[in-house]
Design a protein around this motif. Structure first.
Motif, mmCIF file in Angstrom:
data_model
loop_
_atom_site.group_PDB
_atom_site.id
_atom_site.type_symbol
_atom_site.label_atom_id
_atom_site.label_comp_id
_atom_site.label_asym_id
_atom_site.label_seq_id
_atom_site.Cartn_x
_atom_site.Cartn_y
_atom_site.Cartn_z
ATOM 1 N N ALA A 1 13.350 -22.333 1.550
ATOM 2 C CA ALA A 1 13.371 -21.517 0.349
ATOM 3 C C ALA A 1 13.859 -20.090 0.463
ATOM 4 O O ALA A 1 13.570 -19.523 1.312
ATOM 5 C CB ALA A 1 11.860 -21.680 0.027
ATOM 6 N N GLU A 2 14.471 -19.797 -0.780
ATOM 7 C CA GLU A 2 15.117 -18.586 -0.654
ATOM 8 C C GLU A 2 14.187 -17.518 -1.436
ATOM 9 O O GLU A 2 13.714 -17.758 -2.332
ATOM 10 C CB GLU A 2 16.517 -18.625 -1.395
ATOM 11 C CG GLU A 2 17.266 -17.110 -1.320
ATOM 12 C CD GLU A 2 18.509 -17.206 -2.277
ATOM 13 O OE1 GLU A 2 18.878 -16.080 -2.560
ATOM 14 O OE2 GLU A 2 19.026 -18.300 -2.224
ATOM 15 N N ILE A 3 13.900 -16.596 -0.675
ATOM 16 C CA ILE A 3 12.833 -15.404 -1.025
ATOM 17 C C ILE A 3 13.782 -14.467 -1.788
ATOM 18 O O ILE A 3 14.468 -13.932 -1.316
ATOM 19 C CB ILE A 3 12.189 -14.958 -0.189
ATOM 20 C CG1 ILE A 3 11.312 -15.952 0.503
ATOM 21 C CG2 ILE A 3 11.320 -13.754 -0.589
ATOM 22 C CD1 ILE A 3 10.410 -15.465 1.702
ATOM 23 N N SER A 4 13.775 -14.312 -3.219
ATOM 24 C CA SER A 4 14.389 -13.381 -3.636
ATOM 25 C C SER A 4 13.358 -12.486 -4.678
ATOM 26 O O SER A 4 12.206 -12.801 -5.019
ATOM 27 C CB SER A 4 15.344 -13.859 -4.769
ATOM 28 O OG SER A 4 14.640 -14.476 -5.803
ATOM 29 N N GLY A 5 13.689 -11.311 -4.819
ATOM 30 C CA GLY A 5 12.901 -10.301 -5.444
ATOM 31 C C GLY A 5 12.587 -9.203 -4.636
ATOM 32 O O GLY A 5 13.164 -8.548 -3.575
ATOM 33 N N ASN A 6 11.530 -8.549 -4.826
ATOM 34 C CA ASN A 6 11.114 -7.221 -4.162
ATOM 35 C C ASN A 6 9.737 -7.662 -3.618
ATOM 36 O O ASN A 6 8.653 -8.088 -4.126
ATOM 37 C CB ASN A 6 10.861 -6.046 -5.117
ATOM 38 C CG ASN A 6 10.991 -4.715 -4.722
ATOM 39 O OD1 ASN A 6 10.731 -4.635 -3.202
ATOM 40 N ND2 ASN A 6 11.205 -3.524 -5.320
ATOM 41 N N VAL A 7 9.599 -7.042 -2.267
ATOM 42 C CA VAL A 7 8.513 -6.993 -1.551
ATOM 43 C C VAL A 7 7.337 -6.022 -2.115
ATOM 44 O O VAL A 7 5.990 -6.386 -1.817
ATOM 45 C CB VAL A 7 8.809 -6.840 -0.111
ATOM 46 C CG1 VAL A 7 7.445 -7.087 0.814
ATOM 47 C CG2 VAL A 7 9.947 -7.790 0.342
ATOM 48 N N ASN A 8 7.700 -5.364 -2.746
ATOM 49 C CA ASN A 8 6.799 -4.153 -3.369
ATOM 50 C C ASN A 8 5.845 -4.874 -4.350
ATOM 51 O O ASN A 8 4.573 -4.434 -4.463
ATOM 52 C CB ASN A 8 7.358 -3.097 -4.024
ATOM 53 C CG ASN A 8 7.842 -2.123 -3.192
ATOM 54 O OD1 ASN A 8 7.745 -2.143 -1.919
ATOM 55 N ND2 ASN A 8 8.949 -1.504 -3.524
ATOM 56 N N VAL A 9 6.183 -5.991 -4.921
ATOM 57 C CA VAL A 9 5.295 -6.605 -6.006
ATOM 58 C C VAL A 9 4.235 -7.391 -5.060
ATOM 59 O O VAL A 9 3.031 -7.592 -5.577
ATOM 60 C CB VAL A 9 6.153 -7.661 -6.719
ATOM 61 C CG1 VAL A 9 5.399 -8.436 -7.624
ATOM 62 C CG2 VAL A 9 7.156 -7.030 -7.482
ATOM 63 N N ILE A 10 4.522 -8.154 -4.164
ATOM 64 C CA ILE A 10 3.366 -8.527 -3.304
ATOM 65 C C ILE A 10 2.738 -7.629 -2.795
ATOM 66 O O ILE A 10 1.332 -7.885 -2.771
ATOM 67 C CB ILE A 10 4.097 -9.275 -2.166
ATOM 68 C CG1 ILE A 10 5.149 -10.312 -2.645
ATOM 69 C CG2 ILE A 10 3.036 -10.031 -1.122
ATOM 70 C CD1 ILE A 10 6.163 -11.202 -1.735
ATOM 71 N N GLY A 11 3.103 -6.548 -2.325
ATOM 72 C CA GLY A 11 2.006 -5.429 -1.914
ATOM 73 C C GLY A 11 1.236 -4.729 -3.004
ATOM 74 O O GLY A 11 -0.066 -4.566 -2.504
ATOM 75 N N TYR A 12 2.049 -4.601 -3.955
ATOM 76 C CA TYR A 12 0.729 -4.059 -5.117
ATOM 77 C C TYR A 12 -0.172 -5.328 -5.602
ATOM 78 O O TYR A 12 -1.146 -4.985 -5.819
ATOM 79 C CB TYR A 12 1.730 -3.811 -6.423
ATOM 80 C CG TYR A 12 0.938 -3.213 -7.549
ATOM 81 C CD1 TYR A 12 -0.121 -2.402 -7.215
ATOM 82 C CD2 TYR A 12 0.751 -4.240 -8.548
ATOM 83 C CE1 TYR A 12 -0.845 -2.031 -8.463
ATOM 84 C CE2 TYR A 12 -0.226 -3.868 -9.465
ATOM 85 C CZ TYR A 12 -1.101 -2.422 -9.472
ATOM 86 O OH TYR A 12 -1.840 -2.334 -10.542
ATOM 87 N N GLY A 13 0.303 -6.529 -5.386
ATOM 88 C CA GLY A 13 -0.576 -7.829 -5.926
ATOM 89 C C GLY A 13 -1.742 -7.556 -4.942
ATOM 90 O O GLY A 13 -2.890 -7.713 -5.295
ATOM 91 N N ILE A 14 -1.411 -7.389 -3.551
ATOM 92 C CA ILE A 14 -2.474 -7.271 -2.670
ATOM 93 C C ILE A 14 -3.301 -5.957 -2.808
ATOM 94 O O ILE A 14 -4.595 -5.920 -2.653
ATOM 95 C CB ILE A 14 -2.025 -7.241 -1.245
ATOM 96 C CG1 ILE A 14 -1.203 -8.750 -0.991
ATOM 97 C CG2 ILE A 14 -3.054 -7.258 0.068
ATOM 98 C CD1 ILE A 14 -0.664 -8.859 0.362
ATOM 99 N N ALA A 15 -2.718 -4.907 -3.182
ATOM 100 C CA ALA A 15 -3.423 -3.733 -3.220
ATOM 101 C C ALA A 15 -4.376 -3.619 -4.524
ATOM 102 O O ALA A 15 -5.314 -2.890 -4.558
ATOM 103 C CB ALA A 15 -2.373 -2.550 -3.292
ATOM 104 N N ALA A 16 -4.059 -4.579 -5.450
ATOM 105 C CA ALA A 16 -4.824 -4.465 -6.699
ATOM 106 C C ALA A 16 -6.173 -5.315 -6.516
ATOM 107 O O ALA A 16 -7.282 -5.200 -7.089
ATOM 108 C CB ALA A 16 -4.115 -5.520 -7.894
ATOM 109 N N LEU A 17 -6.258 -5.656 -5.409
ATOM 110 C CA LEU A 17 -7.596 -6.487 -5.061
ATOM 111 C C LEU A 17 -8.788 -5.438 -4.879
ATOM 112 O O LEU A 17 -9.974 -5.705 -5.119
ATOM 113 C CB LEU A 17 -7.632 -7.368 -3.695
ATOM 114 C CG LEU A 17 -6.665 -8.549 -3.713
ATOM 115 C CD1 LEU A 17 -6.464 -9.350 -2.480
ATOM 116 C CD2 LEU A 17 -7.379 -9.636 -4.786
ATOM 117 N N GLY A 18 -8.596 -4.288 -4.193
ATOM 118 C CA GLY A 18 -9.322 -3.245 -3.806
ATOM 119 C C GLY A 18 -9.878 -2.842 -5.234
ATOM 120 O O GLY A 18 -11.104 -2.559 -5.443
ATOM 121 N N PRO A 19 -9.124 -2.122 -6.077
ATOM 122 C CA PRO A 19 -9.620 -1.871 -7.228
ATOM 123 C C PRO A 19 -10.245 -2.778 -8.191
ATOM 124 O O PRO A 19 -11.350 -2.693 -8.975
ATOM 125 C CB PRO A 19 -8.490 -1.244 -7.989
ATOM 126 C CG PRO A 19 -7.367 -0.873 -7.178
ATOM 127 C CD PRO A 19 -7.677 -1.984 -6.305
#
Length: 74
Positions: free
Chosen positions: A4-22
């Motif tokens: 599978a080819e991964i395209s996009g930005n890794v920052n989106v994954i990081g923000y998704g994980i960071a949104a768990l805290g709030p």
């Protein structure tokens, strides 16, 4: 077997994980307000102010994470 080819930005994954805290923080703020109001109903008007302040602080951290995700995009 295809890879599978991964395209996009890794920052989106990081923000998704960071949104768990709030998300957890908002749940804790409202749970504390409900518990305090259940124990002493006459103090509901006083603790409501603290609930909104806590909610605003937690949501500000979530918005800060969103801004950083776009700022670090490059």
């Amino acid at each position: 077997m295809f890879l599978a080819e991964i395209s996009g930005n890794v920052n989106v994954i990081g923000y998704g994980i960071a949104a768990l805290g709030p998300g957890i923080g908002v749940g804790l703020v409202f749970a504390a307000y409900i518990q305090a109001t259940a124990r002493q109903p006459e103090s509901a008007s006083l603790t409501r102010v603290y609930m909104f302040v806590g909610f605003a602080v937690v949501e500000a951290l979530a918005l800060l994470g969103l801004v950083l995700a776009f700022a670090l995009q490059g």
